[in-house]
Design a protein around this motif. Sequence first.
Motif, mmCIF file in Angstrom:
data_model
loop_
_atom_site.group_PDB
_atom_site.id
_atom_site.type_symbol
_atom_site.label_atom_id
_atom_site.label_comp_id
_atom_site.label_asym_id
_atom_site.label_seq_id
_atom_site.Cartn_x
_atom_site.Cartn_y
_atom_site.Cartn_z
ATOM 1 N N SER A 50 -11.902 7.428 0.345
ATOM 2 C CA SER A 50 -12.662 6.176 0.307
ATOM 3 C C SER A 50 -12.321 5.367 -0.938
ATOM 4 O O SER A 50 -12.120 4.143 -0.870
ATOM 5 N N ARG A 51 -12.230 6.036 -2.089
ATOM 6 C CA ARG A 51 -11.883 5.324 -3.327
ATOM 7 C C ARG A 51 -10.469 4.763 -3.261
ATOM 8 O O ARG A 51 -10.218 3.610 -3.663
ATOM 9 N N LEU A 52 -9.510 5.572 -2.764
ATOM 10 C CA LEU A 52 -8.131 5.109 -2.679
ATOM 11 C C LEU A 52 -8.003 3.941 -1.708
ATOM 12 O O LEU A 52 -7.273 2.969 -1.969
ATOM 13 N N PHE A 53 -8.722 3.996 -0.600
ATOM 14 C CA PHE A 53 -8.664 2.935 0.409
ATOM 15 C C PHE A 53 -9.164 1.615 -0.179
ATOM 16 O O PHE A 53 -8.538 0.561 -0.010
ATOM 17 N N ARG A 54 -10.300 1.667 -0.886
ATOM 18 C CA ARG A 54 -10.849 0.436 -1.472
ATOM 19 C C ARG A 54 -9.930 -0.103 -2.567
ATOM 20 O O ARG A 54 -9.729 -1.323 -2.693
ATOM 21 N N LYS A 55 -9.326 0.818 -3.339
ATOM 22 C CA LYS A 55 -8.455 0.393 -4.425
ATOM 23 C C LYS A 55 -7.230 -0.343 -3.900
ATOM 24 O O LYS A 55 -6.819 -1.371 -4.459
ATOM 25 N N GLU A 56 -6.631 0.136 -2.779
ATOM 26 C CA GLU A 56 -5.377 -0.434 -2.304
ATOM 27 C C GLU A 56 -5.570 -1.586 -1.325
ATOM 28 O O GLU A 56 -4.686 -2.437 -1.194
ATOM 29 N N VAL A 85 0.848 -1.196 0.000
ATOM 30 C CA VAL A 85 0.000 0.000 0.000
ATOM 31 C C VAL A 85 0.883 1.246 0.000
ATOM 32 O O VAL A 85 2.074 1.196 0.336
ATOM 33 N N SER A 86 0.286 2.378 -0.397
ATOM 34 C CA SER A 86 1.008 3.649 -0.430
ATOM 35 C C SER A 86 1.271 4.142 0.984
ATOM 36 O O SER A 86 0.709 3.639 1.967
ATOM 37 N N LYS A 87 2.140 5.157 1.092
ATOM 38 C CA LYS A 87 2.460 5.721 2.405
ATOM 39 C C LYS A 87 1.222 6.317 3.068
ATOM 40 O O LYS A 87 1.047 6.218 4.281
ATOM 41 N N ARG A 88 0.344 6.943 2.256
ATOM 42 C CA ARG A 88 -0.855 7.548 2.840
ATOM 43 C C ARG A 88 -1.765 6.487 3.443
ATOM 44 O O ARG A 88 -2.236 6.614 4.580
ATOM 45 N N ILE A 89 -2.010 5.411 2.700
ATOM 46 C CA ILE A 89 -2.884 4.359 3.218
ATOM 47 C C ILE A 89 -2.214 3.646 4.390
ATOM 48 O O ILE A 89 -2.879 3.200 5.330
ATOM 49 N N ALA A 90 -0.867 3.542 4.363
ATOM 50 C CA ALA A 90 -0.156 2.944 5.499
ATOM 51 C C ALA A 90 -0.410 3.772 6.765
ATOM 52 O O ALA A 90 -0.620 3.214 7.850
ATOM 53 N N THR A 100 -14.323 7.469 12.299
ATOM 54 C CA THR A 100 -15.024 7.703 11.046
ATOM 55 C C THR A 100 -14.030 8.030 9.936
ATOM 56 O O THR A 100 -12.921 8.514 10.177
ATOM 57 N N LEU A 101 -14.472 7.794 8.707
ATOM 58 C CA LEU A 101 -13.657 8.134 7.551
ATOM 59 C C LEU A 101 -13.474 9.642 7.447
ATOM 60 O O LEU A 101 -12.407 10.117 7.049
ATOM 61 N N ALA A 102 -14.500 10.408 7.842
ATOM 62 C CA ALA A 102 -14.401 11.869 7.783
ATOM 63 C C ALA A 102 -13.295 12.374 8.695
ATOM 64 O O ALA A 102 -12.539 13.287 8.340
ATOM 65 N N GLU A 103 -13.174 11.776 9.866
ATOM 66 C CA GLU A 103 -12.132 12.175 10.816
ATOM 67 C C GLU A 103 -10.743 11.932 10.242
ATOM 68 O O GLU A 103 -9.853 12.792 10.319
ATOM 69 N N ILE A 104 -10.538 10.763 9.637
ATOM 70 C CA ILE A 104 -9.217 10.445 9.080
ATOM 71 C C ILE A 104 -8.938 11.290 7.847
ATOM 72 O O ILE A 104 -7.812 11.764 7.638
ATOM 73 N N ALA A 105 -9.962 11.520 7.015
ATOM 74 C CA ALA A 105 -9.776 12.353 5.823
ATOM 75 C C ALA A 105 -9.359 13.765 6.226
ATOM 76 O O ALA A 105 -8.494 14.380 5.585
ATOM 77 N N GLU A 106 -9.943 14.264 7.288
ATOM 78 C CA GLU A 106 -9.580 15.613 7.762
ATOM 79 C C GLU A 106 -8.125 15.645 8.215
ATOM 80 O O GLU A 106 -7.402 16.610 7.943
ATOM 81 N N SER A 107 -7.681 14.590 8.916
ATOM 82 C CA SER A 107 -6.297 14.557 9.374
ATOM 83 C C SER A 107 -5.313 14.427 8.212
ATOM 84 O O SER A 107 -4.157 14.836 8.326
ATOM 85 N N TYR A 129 -13.069 -2.977 6.495
ATOM 86 C CA TYR A 129 -11.750 -3.223 7.066
ATOM 87 C C TYR A 129 -11.802 -3.128 8.596
ATOM 88 O O TYR A 129 -11.244 -3.987 9.306
ATOM 89 N N ILE A 130 -12.449 -2.086 9.106
ATOM 90 C CA ILE A 130 -12.509 -1.909 10.561
ATOM 91 C C ILE A 130 -13.267 -3.060 11.204
ATOM 92 O O ILE A 130 -12.861 -3.593 12.237
#
Length: 782
Positions: free
Chosen positions: A198-204, A162-167, A182-189, A212-213
């Motif tokens: 969400s698309r990148l997470f599912r792709k990788e 996986v990429s560094k971001r998804i890691a 929540t995904l919104a919380e992580i996206a904000e960070s 996953y959770i």
Amino acid sequence: MEHRGNEFAIAVEDIRLFAQDEGDLLTILWVLEGQAELQTEAGLERVPTNGLVVINRHQRWRLISQNANVTLRVVLSGRWVIQLYNDFFAHDYAVPEESGGRWPQCDELRHLLRQLLVVTLVNDPHRYRLEANRWLSEILLLLIGRFQQPVRQKPRNQHANVSKRIARVLERIDASYTRRITLAEIAESEFVSEAWLSRLFRKETGASFMQYITALRLEKAADALCLTSRPLHQIALENGFASTRMMTDSFQRYHNMSPGEFRKAGRHRPLAFRPRTTVDEQRFPVAVDTLFSLLNDAETRGWEPSPLTYSPCQERILDVQQLYPLSSALRRTRLVITLRELDDLLREDVRRHLEALHEAIPIEGIDIAEPFLSSRLFATGWDDPQMAGYACWYHLQQLFTWVAKKGWTVLLHTGVTTRCDLLTRFLQLSVNRFLPDITAGWHVVMHWSPQANAETQEHAWRAQRAALRAYLPQAKLGGWHRFSPVGSELSGDALFRSDILDEADFLACPADANELLDLAQLDPAHLSSSENYPVLKVRQILAALRQRQRTLPVWLLSWNTLTGNTRATNGWFFRGALLMQNLLGLSEQVWLAGFWLNSGLQGEARANNTLDTSSLALQYNHGLPRPIYWVLWLWQRLRGEVLVNDKSVLLLRHQGRYQLLLRNVVVFNPLLSSEEAFIQRFRQQYHLELRGMRGHWRIKSHLFDRHNGALYPLLEGVHSDSGPDEEMWRWIAHKARPTLSLRDERLYDGWQITESLESNALVLYEFTPLNVRGEEENHSPR
């Protein structure tokens, strides 16, 4: 000795052999006496006497000792820790090797653990959990601030590419899956949109965020089912499921069997499988007298360091020759003293206290808080043209003449329900009976009532304004409004849409920090916002006026900083520097500020054992000065050009003299203000140097803190069921003032001081140059 609960467990034992499997637990070990060996995934570690160890969650470990020892074991539930601080497990925590066996942060951790141990030994049935939570919170804060380490990398083969971001996202999920994330919380960070992540997470990863959770939670739950005997509801809560039913349904869909069946079958996925550790634990109790002996011998063991202060030492170097004025002079706000009713001015003690107050702190006038026509002075018949209320007008003549001779103004309150015919009659009779210099200082303020509609209020305003303009055209007429708490939108307030603002001479309001404070909740945001609450509220009102394109003087007729609503919190929470900071801030924005004369006239003590803290009173019973009195007294001494002005330091210059004011402004929950160990955290160290000062100087200092001049500790020192006598009252009045010291110094290239100020302490240094030329000539060699 052991205390257990769902949130934490505290045990002191002689541990010869103890093993702990993986779990959602954070463990702290302190070997008070003896030594032991700790075996973890990282290897074998020797823990000597006085040694500390922090064991992160999801680690299995074993403690072994061949000899007797005394070990304190503190176990914290990961779910409880996350409720206190969401991102706690985004890091790991470790105790570094202490150089020479000493490290200040470790000493502080030992100090907090010792306090926790004392609380556990005492085991007060009513206060234990509160006290234990207090010290555990301090320990967690210390771990966050001083013991953080990068989180351990847990390889996951299925996500190796996986990429560094998804890691980073996966690491964050691993650290926080036990809470609602929540995904919104992580996206904000990550500073990206929720949809893109969400698309990148599912792709990788090949799974959605929630899939996953859920899979991770089920994996951890399966581990707990096979490796522990904890009940299902506890496993569900520890692994982030909202309920046992939700975990059971997810488990059934994922494993095709219930959690109970899974536990019985002993099945587990190969990637997560680890055999359970089976050892015969060897733990023995420690005698209580041994523990007390260890605690009483704390100093020789180095367990009692100086308290870790909340703020580091402030070091400042100021060259007075290189400083230029920030302003021409320190601005001052006029002071008005509040009484409840007009007839209070007929009391001899009230007059005596007002005169004494005016000598120490010059006042602008008197504010009558209650609608003045409801005073007992206006008995039946006062407006009768035949009787004209002889006794009423005799008393009114007496009190208004006395006020006029003092040069004070009088602020009279009215309301929507004030009868305009009676107000007109009073003004007419006053003009006919009193000399113009008596009525020249009268002003009127009408209260805006949220219960009445705007049309009714505007009608009452115009009628009262017409009566005032007819008989006292020089008098000012203003509006009084409570306004919404800070943070609310004021532009939509009905008063700002009314024509009253276009006709008012001033705008009066209160500012009470308790408007937004819930003492039952330790909310740091609300506590910090109360630090400058009067200043913030006035600033909000001025901003709303500017939006309306209006400029009006603001009269802050009553205000209060953080105090709480009980006698204990109101007295124990010393507020000297907090009050001074608000005074300095208000002087730039407020034309006039009001204070009650004393707590008796204010009616501070209520029948339900609470206090009226909507406004500050200058005095307590018997004319005893409260902290705000001495803060005003010090404030009145300040004069000159402002050279430095920040939260801690104020430096003034006036005709070759200097004034230096140091203040340690602190806000915390007042319910903790009686706890000495808690207050000591906020002691502030100062090291200050004033360069460019030469010659002989007289240096006078006024120190005001909870030990020097505070009233409440002196009252608490009176242990008498019958109460203090007159001699005791006089002694308390003498002691309840700032400490004064005076010395002469010869300065060659400046002056420096190292000072330690208590919570909300104030110290004012005054530097006056001395002319000693004649003395130097007499002693010079011939």
